[in-house]
Design a protein around this motif. Sequence first.
Motif, PDB file in Angstrom:
ATOM      1  N   ASN A  90       5.251   0.369   2.948  1.00 50.50           N
ATOM      2  CA  ASN A  90       5.643  -1.206   1.998  1.00 50.50           C
ATOM      3  C   ASN A  90       6.462  -1.361   3.557  1.00 50.50           C
ATOM      4  OD1 ASN A  90       4.964   0.399   0.341  1.00 50.50           O
ATOM      5  ND2 ASN A  90       6.623  -0.322  -1.180  1.00 50.50           N
ATOM      6  N   ASN A  96       3.392  -3.409   6.199  1.00 55.09           N
ATOM      7  CA  ASN A  96       3.276  -4.140   5.487  1.00 55.09           C
ATOM      8  C   ASN A  96       4.168  -5.981   5.309  1.00 55.09           C
ATOM      9  OD1 ASN A  96       0.492  -2.358   4.710  1.00 55.09           O
ATOM     10  ND2 ASN A  96       1.280  -2.319   3.014  1.00 55.09           N
ATOM     11  N   TRP A  97       5.168  -5.733   5.055  1.00 53.72           N
ATOM     12  CA  TRP A  97       6.053  -7.043   4.695  1.00 53.72           C
ATOM     13  C   TRP A  97       7.209  -7.475   5.816  1.00 53.72           C
ATOM     14  CZ3 TRP A  97      11.584  -6.888   5.659  1.00 53.72           C
ATOM     15  CH2 TRP A  97      12.506  -7.688   5.797  1.00 53.72           C
ATOM     16  N   ARG A 118      10.095  -0.989  -5.342  1.00 54.92           N
ATOM     17  CA  ARG A 118       8.717   0.315  -5.826  1.00 54.92           C
ATOM     18  C   ARG A 118       8.860   0.862  -6.654  1.00 54.92           C
ATOM     19  NH1 ARG A 118       7.658   5.002  -1.157  1.00 54.92           N
ATOM     20  NH2 ARG A 118       9.584   5.500  -1.992  1.00 54.92           N
ATOM     21  N   SER A 173      11.397 -14.208  -4.543  1.00 53.67           N
ATOM     22  CA  SER A 173      10.396 -14.106  -3.160  1.00 53.67           C
ATOM     23  C   SER A 173      10.315 -15.462  -2.819  1.00 53.67           C
ATOM     24  CB  SER A 173       9.734 -13.050  -3.399  1.00 53.67           C
ATOM     25  OG  SER A 173       8.480 -13.093  -2.030  1.00 53.67           O
ATOM     26  N   ASN A 190       3.664 -16.679  -0.306  1.00 56.84           N
ATOM     27  CA  ASN A 190       1.795 -15.005   0.025  1.00 56.84           C
ATOM     28  C   ASN A 190       1.821 -15.235  -1.491  1.00 56.84           C
ATOM     29  OD1 ASN A 190       3.431 -12.438   0.236  1.00 56.84           O
ATOM     30  ND2 ASN A 190       4.444 -14.568   0.645  1.00 56.84           N
ATOM     31  N   TYR A 212       2.041 -12.128  -2.924  1.00 58.98           N
ATOM     32  CA  TYR A 212       2.801 -11.051  -3.198  1.00 58.98           C
ATOM     33  C   TYR A 212       4.730 -11.392  -3.569  1.00 58.98           C
ATOM     34  CZ  TYR A 212       6.966  -7.408  -2.949  1.00 58.98           C
ATOM     35  OH  TYR A 212       7.283  -6.425  -3.773  1.00 58.98           O
ATOM     36  N   SER A 258       4.313 -13.663  -7.311  1.00 65.90           N
ATOM     37  CA  SER A 258       3.561 -12.660  -7.724  1.00 65.90           C
ATOM     38  C   SER A 258       5.422 -12.289  -8.514  1.00 65.90           C
ATOM     39  CB  SER A 258       2.686 -11.489  -7.530  1.00 65.90           C
ATOM     40  OG  SER A 258       3.531 -10.836  -6.823  1.00 65.90           O
ATOM     41  N   ARG A 259       5.944 -12.151  -7.520  1.00 68.33           N
ATOM     42  CA  ARG A 259       7.473 -11.909  -7.737  1.00 68.33           C
ATOM     43  C   ARG A 259       8.010 -12.768  -8.723  1.00 68.33           C
ATOM     44  NH1 ARG A 259       9.743  -7.930  -5.491  1.00 68.33           N
ATOM     45  NH2 ARG A 259      11.665  -8.638  -4.808  1.00 68.33           N
TER      46      ARG A 259
END
Length: 603
Positions: free
Chosen positions: A333, A336-337, A409, A584, A588, A590, A593-594
């Motif tokens: 996690n 990746n961030w 998570r 966020s 990107n 991700y 999506s947030r």
Amino acid sequence: MSIGITPRGPRRIALLSFTALVFVGSAVAEQVSLRSGDGEIAVDGELISFEDDTYIVRVPNLGDLRLGAGGLTCYGPGCPETAFELGGQVTLTAKTGGETFSGRLVDIADGMFSVESGGVILSAAVDTVTCSGPGCPPPAVLASSTVEDTVEAEEVAEAPPPVRLPADLVMVGSDNVGEDLMPLVMEPFAEILNATVLEPIEFPDAIAQYIFTPNDGGDPFVIEVESNDSEIGFDRLVEGTADIAMASGPPDQYQVAALKAQGRGDLFDPSQEYIIGVDSVLMTVHTSNPIESLSRQQLISIYTDRTTNWAEVGGPNLSIMPGARDGGSARRNFENWAFGGKRDLSPRTTELDRGRDMRAFVEENPGAIGYSISDNVGDTRTIDLILDCGVVTEATPFKSKAEEYLLGRRIRLYIDNQNPKPEVQQLVDYMISPAADQYVAESGYFSLGIVEDDRALARLINAARIGQPGPVVRDVQDQISAQLSGANRLSMTFRFPTDEFRLDSKGRRDLDRLVEFMGRPENAGRELIFVGFADTVGQFAYNTQLSRNRAEQVLNELRWHPDAGTLRDMRMSAVGLSEAAPMSCNDNPYGRSRNRRVEVWVR
């Protein structure tokens, strides 16, 4: 009581903490109970004599009765040794605690009771338990059952290693779920199964077995928990060697495809994915470190040894000691961030095996920085993260519960759709129920139980400034103030795919929890406000309507929920705030999506 397994005859549980005992002398005949196998004879009284296979028993109000020994079993402290027969019902209770085991006494030898129940034979040393029930032997029988060589009897034999039983239900995956959460729920789950469960039997490779004994008889039920890594859990589920995968993240596309190719369903289907709690990978520093937040670029610089002193990022003149896990989902996690994928550790970074090692590392070193999941923060201090676009993700419990902390998570259990074992469904259903929330919280995760935040409105108004021109900011802030004045935010967030109104598995179950929460007497007469948000794909006006439509979708899902009842008459409204107040960055997939979300507010 510690337990192990010894392979003698049927499935046998031996209490390894029990040691041998030598009794001396014989007991004086006292009270006895005589019972016939057909139940026709039941005599309780004082044994006067036993000669020529004949009992003479003095019974209150009846005087002395003479009974032939044939077909009778004698129970109680006054029974002569020769008259005692095995097979009676007993209950053994540990003297060191309250653990009990009931069943049929099948043997007593070498100072050990052997009691059978439902195919399980429990062996316990006489001196470590109390025997109660009609089947308990008199002291004379106990004395004859001990070993003859007192010196040998006093020597404590080394316990045999436990033998791993064939498991009826196998759970594999996340070590934190397996080691911290699952042990807490075994006892309440035993109540659902109408069974009792003993302490776990532990084996190498972080494997533990829990043995459930049905209260109404029958074969024992064995749950095996193998705690390692989420990826291993998915692989074992696909292989068919695990019934439940424990995970702190979703499966990858190959694991999803592999299970689907076998005709065993879709791992993202609500009937196969069970979100049981949430968690965050939190950046931590020593409690003496005054640093409150770090940007992603600052963290990259620290973990690549370009920044080596805290004074370079506004902290004390102290050497930085980065810590990193040697693997696992927490490291994935973070990397990746921060870095966009896995990378090798820098020379100055200390590699740590487990979460508790990371916690100790940061606790003990004033210059340390690390990352820990919520249940391993310990006596360290968490810091906020500043994203490249200026969004600050706060390290607070509410933000974690609402899934707004960046490195959040979901804690999950996965099953396939072909598993015939009813206990599998019973367990996952229990784990997503409010009854399990206290154990989820006790294990260090954040449960899905709903809480309110009375400071959320000020933060939302402030966040509306990010990424928007001045006139838009003022309009949005005015709209927030007008429509949410006096409202508190609830700790649940509904999310959507791009251009869609479909709720995910957690969203559908969150509706169940929202119905239960708003149905409580203390919430009668309150108003619900659903606030929708969008990402920056598309025009502002389009996204405003899209975000309002999503809010209305959740509102309607709640209003027509099968258990809504009187909630259908509650005041409810939907608000669309477009792409304002991002959680966020929108640069990107991700991050976008947030930002596609619906928040729930109440006043």
